[in-house]
Design an enzyme around this catalytic site. Structure first.
Site, PDB file in Angstrom:
ATOM      1  N   HIS A  36       0.808  -1.217   0.000  1.00 32.60           N
ATOM      2  CA  HIS A  36       0.000   0.000   0.000  1.00 32.60           C
ATOM      3  C   HIS A  36       0.843   1.269   0.000  1.00 32.60           C
ATOM      4  O   HIS A  36       1.924   1.318   0.568  1.00 32.60           O
ATOM      5  CB  HIS A  36      -0.897   0.029   1.241  1.00 32.60           C
ATOM      6  CG  HIS A  36      -1.754  -1.176   1.384  1.00 32.60           C
ATOM      7  ND1 HIS A  36      -2.094  -1.690   2.613  1.00 32.60           N
ATOM      8  CD2 HIS A  36      -2.336  -1.979   0.464  1.00 32.60           C
ATOM      9  CE1 HIS A  36      -2.865  -2.758   2.447  1.00 32.60           C
ATOM     10  NE2 HIS A  36      -3.010  -2.956   1.155  1.00 32.60           N
ATOM     11  N   LYS A  91       5.392   6.501   7.548  1.00 35.40           N
ATOM     12  CA  LYS A  91       4.819   5.561   8.511  1.00 35.40           C
ATOM     13  C   LYS A  91       5.871   5.166   9.538  1.00 35.40           C
ATOM     14  O   LYS A  91       7.048   5.007   9.211  1.00 35.40           O
ATOM     15  CB  LYS A  91       4.363   4.268   7.826  1.00 35.40           C
ATOM     16  CG  LYS A  91       3.162   4.385   6.954  1.00 35.40           C
ATOM     17  CD  LYS A  91       2.782   3.007   6.396  1.00 35.40           C
ATOM     18  CE  LYS A  91       1.569   3.104   5.496  1.00 35.40           C
ATOM     19  NZ  LYS A  91       1.188   1.790   4.958  1.00 35.40           N
ATOM     20  N   TYR A 120       0.599   1.519  13.436  1.00 34.21           N
ATOM     21  CA  TYR A 120       1.186   2.442  12.473  1.00 34.21           C
ATOM     22  C   TYR A 120       0.878   3.865  12.914  1.00 34.21           C
ATOM     23  O   TYR A 120      -0.263   4.190  13.168  1.00 34.21           O
ATOM     24  CB  TYR A 120       0.526   2.339  11.094  1.00 34.21           C
ATOM     25  CG  TYR A 120       0.232   0.991  10.534  1.00 34.21           C
ATOM     26  CD1 TYR A 120       0.966   0.515   9.459  1.00 34.21           C
ATOM     27  CD2 TYR A 120      -0.806   0.206  11.023  1.00 34.21           C
ATOM     28  CE1 TYR A 120       0.676  -0.718   8.901  1.00 34.21           C
ATOM     29  CE2 TYR A 120      -1.096  -1.018  10.475  1.00 34.21           C
ATOM     30  CZ  TYR A 120      -0.343  -1.483   9.414  1.00 34.21           C
ATOM     31  OH  TYR A 120      -0.627  -2.690   8.862  1.00 34.21           O
ATOM     32  N   ASP A 129      -6.351  -6.193  -2.166  1.00 38.85           N
ATOM     33  CA  ASP A 129      -4.927  -6.471  -2.346  1.00 38.85           C
ATOM     34  C   ASP A 129      -4.674  -7.450  -3.486  1.00 38.85           C
ATOM     35  O   ASP A 129      -3.622  -7.423  -4.112  1.00 38.85           O
ATOM     36  CB  ASP A 129      -4.310  -6.995  -1.051  1.00 38.85           C
ATOM     37  CG  ASP A 129      -4.142  -5.899   0.000  1.00 38.85           C
ATOM     38  OD1 ASP A 129      -4.310  -4.713  -0.334  1.00 38.85           O
ATOM     39  OD2 ASP A 129      -3.841  -6.243   1.161  1.00 38.85           O
TER      40      ASP A 129
END
Length: 182
Positions: free
Chosen positions: A62, A72, A132, A168
């Site tokens: 992603h 991140k 995250y 995905d």
């Protein structure tokens, strides 16, 4: 915290300094001053946590497109993961290069993923939790992804893939993409 540079410019392994006593342990996971001293200037504006039930699950690869690219700070807090980052910065000398990391809930380590990277992971155990911190809020219209099994990337996933979301499973391979669409 100990910042360990990687071969992908701007990405770091961050080893936490854990202090223990009879009560248990304590560690800082983020300090703006220490991050800035290592060239990480993002302000983290969103915190997410994922729970993945089944070993072998892949989440990723992603990213968010401009102008919503996100940095991140990734940490596995329960279980274990095989974490992958891919440099998608067109101007980078390491464009389309990737690195892999083994993260688990017992080792005080996290990964800083700079804006302009794709990120994903495979669970190595059942019942995995990953947290995250993000430098940009999630913008659905800016979401993007790459096929986890793209032969150009040649990621050596350690386990057979047991679970993959419908989204995905439909991310494109790199070859047909025009670079600005990344």
């Amino acid at each position: 915290m100990i910042f360990v540079p990687t071969t992908l410019p701007g990405a770091f392994i961050i080893e936490l300094s854990v202090h223990t006593d009879e009560r248990g342990s304590f560690a800082r996971t983020m300090c703006q001053d220490e991050f800035r001293a290592h060239g990480i200037n993002e302000v983290f504006v969103q915190q997410n946590i994922s729970l993945t039930r089944k070993q072998g699950t892949v989440r990723g690869m992603h990213f968010q497109r401009e102008p919503h690219r996100e940095g991140k700070l990734v940490r596995c807090v329960r279980g274990a993961i095989f974490d992958v980052i891919i440099d998608l910065r067109l101007e980078s000398s390491t464009y389309l290069s990737h690195l892999c990391f083994w993260l688990d809930g017992t080792t005080p380590t996290q990964i800083y993923v700079p804006p302009g990277f794709a990120h994903g992971f495979q669970t190595l155990t059942d019942d995995v939790e990953v947290t995250y911190s993000l430098s940009h809020r999630y913008v659905p219209s800016a979401q993007g992804g790459l096929a986890f099994d793209d032969p150009i990337l040649d990621i050596a996933w350690p386990l057979s893939v047991t679970t993959l979301s419908d989204r995905d499973a439909t991310w494109p391979r790199i070859e047909p993409l025009v670079p600005p669409s990344l």
